[in-house]
Structures are given as C-alpha cells and as structure tokens.
Design an enzyme around this catalytic site. Structure first.
Site, mmCIF file in Angstrom:
data_model
loop_
_atom_site.group_PDB
_atom_site.id
_atom_site.type_symbol
_atom_site.label_atom_id
_atom_site.label_comp_id
_atom_site.label_asym_id
_atom_site.label_seq_id
_atom_site.Cartn_x
_atom_site.Cartn_y
_atom_site.Cartn_z
ATOM 1 N N PRO A 52 0.828 -1.330 0.168
ATOM 2 C CA PRO A 52 0.111 -0.069 -0.009
ATOM 3 C C PRO A 52 0.909 1.165 0.040
ATOM 4 O O PRO A 52 1.051 1.904 1.121
ATOM 5 C CB PRO A 52 -0.693 -0.189 1.316
ATOM 6 C CG PRO A 52 0.017 -1.092 2.257
ATOM 7 C CD PRO A 52 0.829 -1.804 1.308
ATOM 8 N N CYS A 53 1.343 1.647 -1.003
ATOM 9 C CA CYS A 53 2.305 2.844 -1.128
ATOM 10 C C CYS A 53 1.547 3.926 -0.696
ATOM 11 O O CYS A 53 2.086 5.097 -0.445
ATOM 12 C CB CYS A 53 2.956 2.962 -2.512
ATOM 13 S SG CYS A 53 2.989 1.488 -3.765
#
Length: 108
Positions: A52-53
């Site tokens: 989950p950047c």
DNA sequence: ATGCTGACCGAGC
DNA sequence: CGCTCGGCCAGCA
C-alpha cells in the site's frame, strides 16, 4: 533480503488507518537518510497491489509528488476510507495516524 | 566501474 | 516564514 525487499515488507505491514513516512521506513531499513532510496523503491513498486504505497507519505503528512496511483484526490479518498484522518491543509493527520510498529499504537 | 537521477529530510539564509 | 542547498542510499545508462 535486499534493502528494497525490506521496504516492501515494512510497508506491507502498515495496518489500515495508519500511515508511515519515508524517513520512518528508511530508519527501519537501516539509515533514515535512505528515504530517497525508499521513495525510489516504492516508485518502481513491483508489488503494486500488495504494498500500500498510498499509506506512505511525507513527514509533514503531505502526499508524495507525482502520485502514480491516479491522483492525490484518489489517494486521499482511499486513505479516508481506511480511517486515516485528514487536515484542512489536505495533509494526513500523522499526529494520530503515524504508524509506530514498536509501540503498535499511534501517538496520543 | 563511474556518474546521474530520484516519490526525501534537515539545516541555513 | 519561505526558499535553497547539501547529503545520504539504491537503481539505471
């Protein structure tokens, strides 16, 4: 286990409603100064979908520049959906959502 | 192997 | 208070 893998592993462990800064990740991986390398690693983001950047932001709480996920607005909506609070400035409320793995809880 | 670049961060002016 | 400069690390030409 490369520096790159550490970054992905770390980011992947970020729970919903929490966010971490590049410097924080860099510090965990080895040197806080490697924040640039962290950003670059996430830029490639080979594990897009698993990592989950969008939960990784600046220390100020501001979203990364040139967001590649479709736009900052989209990221904001996504983070809000996860429970991350936003300020009027459009930044993430890191005061409440800064992820601290060692303490397993955010700053009160 | 060397040099440049980049989704950063802190300090200085 | 806002902008600029330098520094570290990893990846790519």
């Amino acid at each position: 286990m490369s520096f790159n893998d550490k970054v992905y592993e770390f980011v992947r462990q970020i729970p919903e409603g929490k966010v971490a800064s590049y410097g924080q990740i860099a510090f965990m991986t080895g040197s806080w100064r490697a924040s640039r390398a962290v950003g670059y690693a996430l830029h490639r983001n080979p594990y897009q979908g698993k990592v989950p950047c969008h939960r990784v932001v600046f220390k100020d709480g501001r979203l990364a520049t040139g967001f590649v996920f479709g736009g900052k607005d989209v990221q904001r909506q996504l983070l809000e959906s996860e429970g991350v609070e936003f300020t009027a400035d459009g930044r993430v409320a890191m005061d409440k959502c800064c992820w601290q793995p060692d303490q397993g809880c955010c700053c009160p």
